[in-house]
Design a protein around this motif. Structure first.
Motif, mmCIF file in Angstrom:
data_model
loop_
_atom_site.group_PDB
_atom_site.id
_atom_site.type_symbol
_atom_site.label_atom_id
_atom_site.label_comp_id
_atom_site.label_asym_id
_atom_site.label_seq_id
_atom_site.Cartn_x
_atom_site.Cartn_y
_atom_site.Cartn_z
ATOM 1 N N LYS A 1 9.047 17.587 -5.603
ATOM 2 C CA LYS A 1 8.290 18.603 -6.343
ATOM 3 C C LYS A 1 7.707 19.644 -5.387
ATOM 4 O O LYS A 1 7.701 20.842 -5.684
ATOM 5 C CB LYS A 1 7.184 17.944 -7.162
ATOM 6 C CG LYS A 1 7.706 17.204 -8.364
ATOM 7 C CD LYS A 1 6.582 16.645 -9.185
ATOM 8 C CE LYS A 1 7.138 15.899 -10.401
ATOM 9 N NZ LYS A 1 6.066 15.332 -11.225
ATOM 10 N N LEU A 2 7.214 19.178 -4.239
ATOM 11 C CA LEU A 2 6.672 20.106 -3.237
ATOM 12 C C LEU A 2 7.772 21.036 -2.721
ATOM 13 O O LEU A 2 7.560 22.245 -2.579
ATOM 14 C CB LEU A 2 6.048 19.324 -2.080
ATOM 15 C CG LEU A 2 5.387 20.137 -0.984
ATOM 16 C CD1 LEU A 2 4.250 20.970 -1.550
ATOM 17 C CD2 LEU A 2 4.888 19.242 0.125
ATOM 18 N N ALA A 3 8.935 20.490 -2.453
ATOM 19 C CA ALA A 3 10.055 21.306 -1.976
ATOM 20 C C ALA A 3 10.478 22.310 -3.036
ATOM 21 O O ALA A 3 10.734 23.485 -2.735
ATOM 22 C CB ALA A 3 11.228 20.410 -1.590
ATOM 23 N N GLU A 4 10.548 21.869 -4.309
ATOM 24 C CA GLU A 4 10.913 22.783 -5.395
ATOM 25 C C GLU A 4 9.869 23.892 -5.548
ATOM 26 O O GLU A 4 10.205 25.056 -5.778
ATOM 27 C CB GLU A 4 11.070 22.011 -6.705
ATOM 28 C CG GLU A 4 12.311 21.163 -6.767
ATOM 29 C CD GLU A 4 12.380 20.323 -8.060
ATOM 30 O OE1 GLU A 4 11.555 20.551 -8.974
ATOM 31 O OE2 GLU A 4 13.250 19.445 -8.125
ATOM 32 N N GLY A 5 8.597 23.530 -5.423
ATOM 33 C CA GLY A 5 7.533 24.540 -5.515
ATOM 34 C C GLY A 5 7.633 25.570 -4.402
ATOM 35 O O GLY A 5 7.506 26.779 -4.631
ATOM 36 N N LEU A 6 7.832 25.093 -3.176
ATOM 37 C CA LEU A 6 7.975 26.017 -2.047
ATOM 38 C C LEU A 6 9.199 26.910 -2.229
ATOM 39 O O LEU A 6 9.153 28.110 -1.946
ATOM 40 C CB LEU A 6 8.075 25.244 -0.732
ATOM 41 C CG LEU A 6 6.765 24.678 -0.193
ATOM 42 C CD1 LEU A 6 7.018 23.795 1.012
ATOM 43 C CD2 LEU A 6 5.804 25.786 0.159
ATOM 44 N N ASN B 1 0.818 -1.214 0.000
ATOM 45 C CA ASN B 1 0.000 0.000 0.000
ATOM 46 C C ASN B 1 0.856 1.270 0.000
ATOM 47 O O ASN B 1 0.355 2.356 -0.243
ATOM 48 C CB ASN B 1 -0.922 0.022 1.215
ATOM 49 C CG ASN B 1 -2.019 -1.018 1.127
ATOM 50 O OD1 ASN B 1 -2.375 -1.440 0.031
ATOM 51 N ND2 ASN B 1 -2.533 -1.440 2.268
ATOM 52 N N VAL B 2 2.136 1.182 0.332
ATOM 53 C CA VAL B 2 2.992 2.351 0.423
ATOM 54 C C VAL B 2 3.269 2.851 -0.989
ATOM 55 O O VAL B 2 3.684 2.099 -1.871
ATOM 56 C CB VAL B 2 4.319 2.029 1.138
ATOM 57 C CG1 VAL B 2 5.273 3.191 1.037
ATOM 58 C CG2 VAL B 2 4.045 1.681 2.579
ATOM 59 N N ILE B 3 3.042 4.155 -1.170
ATOM 60 C CA ILE B 3 3.325 4.804 -2.442
ATOM 61 C C ILE B 3 4.618 5.555 -2.268
ATOM 62 O O ILE B 3 4.910 6.103 -1.206
ATOM 63 C CB ILE B 3 2.189 5.764 -2.831
ATOM 64 C CG1 ILE B 3 0.878 5.002 -2.899
ATOM 65 C CG2 ILE B 3 2.496 6.471 -4.118
ATOM 66 C CD1 ILE B 3 -0.315 5.876 -3.089
ATOM 67 N N ASP B 4 5.377 5.662 -3.313
ATOM 68 C CA ASP B 4 6.659 6.356 -3.236
ATOM 69 C C ASP B 4 6.397 7.867 -3.255
ATOM 70 O O ASP B 4 5.985 8.426 -4.275
ATOM 71 C CB ASP B 4 7.535 5.926 -4.416
ATOM 72 C CG ASP B 4 8.941 6.432 -4.252
ATOM 73 O OD1 ASP B 4 9.322 6.757 -3.115
ATOM 74 O OD2 ASP B 4 9.657 6.487 -5.266
ATOM 75 N N PHE B 5 6.596 8.516 -2.090
ATOM 76 C CA PHE B 5 6.357 9.953 -1.946
ATOM 77 C C PHE B 5 7.614 10.767 -2.188
ATOM 78 O O PHE B 5 7.583 11.979 -2.094
ATOM 79 C CB PHE B 5 5.821 10.275 -0.541
ATOM 80 C CG PHE B 5 4.403 9.832 -0.326
ATOM 81 C CD1 PHE B 5 3.371 10.399 -1.026
ATOM 82 C CD2 PHE B 5 4.122 8.843 0.604
ATOM 83 C CE1 PHE B 5 2.066 9.987 -0.809
ATOM 84 C CE2 PHE B 5 2.826 8.436 0.816
ATOM 85 C CZ PHE B 5 1.783 8.998 0.112
#
Length: 154
Positions: A34-39, A24-28
């Motif tokens: 992408k979140l870090a680059e966006g921030l 069930n674990v998805i690779d985050f």
């Protein structure tokens, strides 16, 4: 106490849950990148501008601090200068003497003004007295001339 069967059953349960979790674990990791680059793209330029302004501010503060320390050192050196302190003491003494002299001069001026007025009054009185004496002499001379004139007629 547990039997071997119970132990094996208990071991299978945690193994199943770990397997289920791994499925069930998805690779985050990609999402976090992408979140870090966006921030970073949103906040990086304002933060760099703030960083630059803070750097300029600290430089200016350091310059002002150095100038203030230098000026403070000069002031302390000035206060510690014995000749200068002696000079200020002398200035205070001479200011006091000057104030006394000024008061004396004002007093003398007032007294001389009063004396001048008195002299003028006395001169006027003397002048009136001399005029009166002169008039009395003239009157006496006239009387004498009248008497002399009358006696020569007789």
């Amino acid at each position: 106490m547990m039997t071997d069967l119970e132990k094996s059953g208990a071991m299978e349960v945690p193994l199943k849950t770990e397997k289920q979790l791994s499925k069930n674990v998805i690779d985050f990791s990609e999402a976090t990148e992408k979140l870090a680059e966006g921030l970073l793209s949103i906040y990086q330029s304002p933060l760099e501008q703030v960083k630059q302004e803070l750097f300029e501010l600290t430089n200016k503060q350091e310059t002002l601090l150095a100038q203030m320390q230098l000026e403070n050192k000069r002031i302390h050196e000035t206060f510690e200068d014995i000749d200068l302190n002696d000079m200020f003491s002398a200035v205070k003494i001479y200011q006091g003497k000057l104030a006394v002299i000024r008061k004396e001069m004002i007093n003398i001026h007032e007294r001389t003004s009063k004396l001048k007025k008195r002299v003028l009054r006395l001169q006027q009185i003397k002048k009136k007295e001399s005029i009166n004496r002169e008039q009395q002499r003239e009157q006496e001379l006239r009387k004498e001339q009248e008497l002399i004139g009358k006696s020569t007629i007789n």
